[in-house]
Design an enzyme around this catalytic site. Structure first.
Site, PDB file in Angstrom:
ATOM      1  N   TRP A   1       0.771  -1.241   0.034  1.00 41.38           N
ATOM      2  CA  TRP A   1      -0.015  -0.046  -0.014  1.00 41.38           C
ATOM      3  C   TRP A   1       0.745   1.101   0.206  1.00 41.38           C
ATOM      4  O   TRP A   1       1.875   1.521   0.641  1.00 41.38           O
ATOM      5  CB  TRP A   1      -0.773  -0.123   1.315  1.00 41.38           C
ATOM      6  CG  TRP A   1      -1.410   1.250   1.577  1.00 41.38           C
ATOM      7  CD1 TRP A   1      -1.092   2.299   2.097  1.00 41.38           C
ATOM      8  CD2 TRP A   1      -2.809   1.644   1.330  1.00 41.38           C
ATOM      9  NE1 TRP A   1      -2.055   3.339   2.400  1.00 41.38           N
ATOM     10  CE2 TRP A   1      -3.053   2.987   1.662  1.00 41.38           C
ATOM     11  CE3 TRP A   1      -3.826   1.200   0.446  1.00 41.38           C
ATOM     12  CZ2 TRP A   1      -4.185   3.733   1.410  1.00 41.38           C
ATOM     13  CZ3 TRP A   1      -5.121   1.823   0.161  1.00 41.38           C
ATOM     14  CH2 TRP A   1      -5.285   3.082   0.670  1.00 41.38           C
TER      15      TRP A   1
ATOM     16  N   ASN B   1       0.127   5.860   0.029  1.00 40.62           N
ATOM     17  CA  ASN B   1      -0.903   7.023  -0.111  1.00 40.62           C
ATOM     18  C   ASN B   1      -0.163   8.204   0.020  1.00 40.62           C
ATOM     19  O   ASN B   1       1.091   8.211   0.158  1.00 40.62           O
ATOM     20  CB  ASN B   1      -2.147   6.940   0.981  1.00 40.62           C
ATOM     21  CG  ASN B   1      -1.763   6.980   2.590  1.00 40.62           C
ATOM     22  OD1 ASN B   1      -1.357   5.904   2.799  1.00 40.62           O
ATOM     23  ND2 ASN B   1      -2.278   7.937   3.194  1.00 40.62           N
ATOM     24  N   ASP B   2      -0.650   9.475  -0.008  1.00 40.85           N
ATOM     25  CA  ASP B   2      -0.018  10.586  -0.032  1.00 40.85           C
ATOM     26  C   ASP B   2       1.612  10.928  -0.326  1.00 40.85           C
ATOM     27  O   ASP B   2       2.585  10.841   0.607  1.00 40.85           O
ATOM     28  CB  ASP B   2      -0.044  11.351   1.846  1.00 40.85           C
ATOM     29  CG  ASP B   2      -1.337  11.014   2.514  1.00 40.85           C
ATOM     30  OD1 ASP B   2      -2.055  10.720   1.719  1.00 40.85           O
ATOM     31  OD2 ASP B   2      -1.406  11.577   3.436  1.00 40.85           O
TER      32      ASP B   2
END
Ligand code: DQQ
Length: 464
Positions: free
Chosen positions: A39, A41-42
């Site tokens: 995973w 993100n950001d």
């Protein structure tokens, strides 16, 4: 750094089984950056010494959000990326024990510094490095332990910059149900004084809190970026440490979030976003990966004070084989010769009286399965995702108004399950499209009502 990149590239050679499953995964992007597994993100982009670095929120344990580290990738050309070792990992029994959340990277006196949010509770922490690879956390973290009175549960994602007299930092927050970007000042990145909200939002426009603020000068304006479900831009002026907003809008109305920028040695502001998933968690688990980094987008200020966004020209280095076509249609015309899951298309439409113009991608030869993207001239929308049958599936949209007589240029990057669309460099939309059908790789032009389209397209080579 070069030796490290070679070692990292070698360590990323996939095992035989993994490579086989990556080849049969029709949805795994090949020219966007994503961690090898699990995973992200950001993104937190940073430029130094000719290299584009992107740090990102990373869960190496599973293809879903979890105990968050800072992952790290580097590129010399904005087109090819190499994953580097993890930069920050939560330390047990410390202020970041439950996660090293979003923040920023700055350079001060020949050293690099990360300001980031530790959880739980949310506090602001500091880490330092000489080479951007090995990071040492400040021994007395956190550098800020408590939000100012009256500001709410959201108090995170520091964004720091240097002005002539001091360092300044925004922390994303909320006041009641309104977003607030809180301004702090420091001389040493360690001791911070709270000043006031640089800017307070309007919940009907930019959401109930501000995550991942970013703030910078661009041409003769200042730009504030905030995220709450969508990433918003605000352009305006900055004086006396207050921001006066003049124009605002959406950076990308699709599967795109928590976007932030870097400034490179050409003086360009380049935006990167988190391309979110639009499929059930079980499908992410089965594929072993979830989410990725958007393509780099160069920002500018238009004459009317709004933000312009265009794909970084360096992406042209990925082009392999060029195709062209001239298409007149009032329904759907499949393109001969051009097919595939990794393509860049520039489609220039003269829409005439047509109500919709656009493309279908990842189509089977009979169009029973495909993904459409189009401009709806009547509804003033750019729309993407979903097939021709059930339009509600995975569809995203953003405002896009075409002036009478204006031509429409759709600059489209398809990379397996990702579609990034730039419409006249003023509207952007990222969509996801998933398939298990190897025949779903045809491309066509769509038009509701007669229109003309000049197509220029390229097959795209991989990231590596
Ligand atoms: N993601 C981070 C937070 C940030 C949010 C946690 C935005 O710091 O506010 O992974 O996507």
């Amino acid at each position: 750094m070069i030796l490290l990149i070679m070692l990292c590239a070698l360590s990323m050679v996939h095992s035989h089984g993994e490579e086989a499953s990556m080849k049969t995964d029709l949805d795994r992007p090949t020219y966007h950056f994503m961690p090898q597994k699990n995973w992200m993100n950001d993104p937190k982009p940073f430029f130094s010494k000719g290299e584009y670095h992107v740090f990102f929120q990373y869960n190496p344990d599973a293809p879903q959000w979890g105990l968050i580290r800072w992952g790290h990738a580097v590129s010399r050309d904005l087109a090819h990326w190499t994953q580097l070792p993890i930069a920050l990992t939560p330390t047990p029994d410390s202020p970041d024990k439950d996660g090293c959340w979003t923040g920023c990277v700055v350079e001060k006196d020949g050293q690099y510094h990360i300001l980031y949010t530790g959880v739980q509770p949310q506090v602001q922490c500091l880490a330092t490095s000489r080479d951007l690879i090995t990071w040492e956390k400040y021994k007395d973290n956190p550098v800020l332990a408590k939000a100012p009175e009256g500001f709410g549960d959201c108090w995170r994602d520091p964004c720091a910059w240097k002005e002539s007299d001091a360092w300044y930092m925004l922390i994303g927050s909320q006041h009641g149900d309104t977003g607030a970007a809180l301004l702090y000042r420091s001389s040493d990145l360690i001791h911070w004084e709270y000043l006031h909200p640089l800017y307070s939002g309007d919940k009907t426009v930019d959401g109930t809190m501000f995550e991942c603020p970013d703030f910078f000068a661009l041409d003769d304006k200042h730009v504030l970026i905030t995220s709450c479900g969508t990433t918003f831009w605000h352009t305006g002026s900055y004086a006396d440490h207050r921001f006066t907003m003049e124009k605002q809008g959406v950076t990308d109305g699709g599967n795109f979030y928590a976007a932030k920028t870097l400034r490179d040695d050409k003086g360009r502001r380049i935006l990167f976003g988190w391309v979110t998933e639009n499929r059930p968690q079980e499908e992410c688990n089965a594929s072993g990966w979830a989410s990725l980094l958007s393509l780099p987008r160069v920002l500018g200020i238009r004459k009317d004070g709004t933000l312009s966004t265009s794909p970084a020209p360096e992406l042209r280095a990925l082009r392999v084989t060029r195709h062209t076509a001239s298409v007149s249609t009032d329904s759907i015309k499949m393109l001969d010769g051009l097919q595939g899951n990794a393509v860049e298309i520039i489609a220039r439409f003269k829409p005439g009286q047509a109500k919709r113009v656009g493309l279908i991608l990842r189509s089977t030869p009979d169009q029973s399965e495909c993904t459409s993207l189009f401009v709806d001239l009547e509804k003033k929308l750019l729309v993407a995702g979903g097939g021709l049958g059930d339009p509600s599936i995975r569809r995203v949209q953003t405002a896009f108004e075409v002036k009478p007589g204006e031509e429409i240029t759709l600059h489209v990057f398809l990379d397996h399950s990702v579609i990034e669309i730039f419409a006249n460099d003023r509207a952007c939309l990222t969509a996801r499209t998933y398939t298990t059908n190897p025949d779903a790789n045809r491309i066509g032009i769509l038009s509701l009502g007669p229109s003309e389209c000049a197509v220029e397209a390229w097959e795209i080579g991989g990231n590596g």
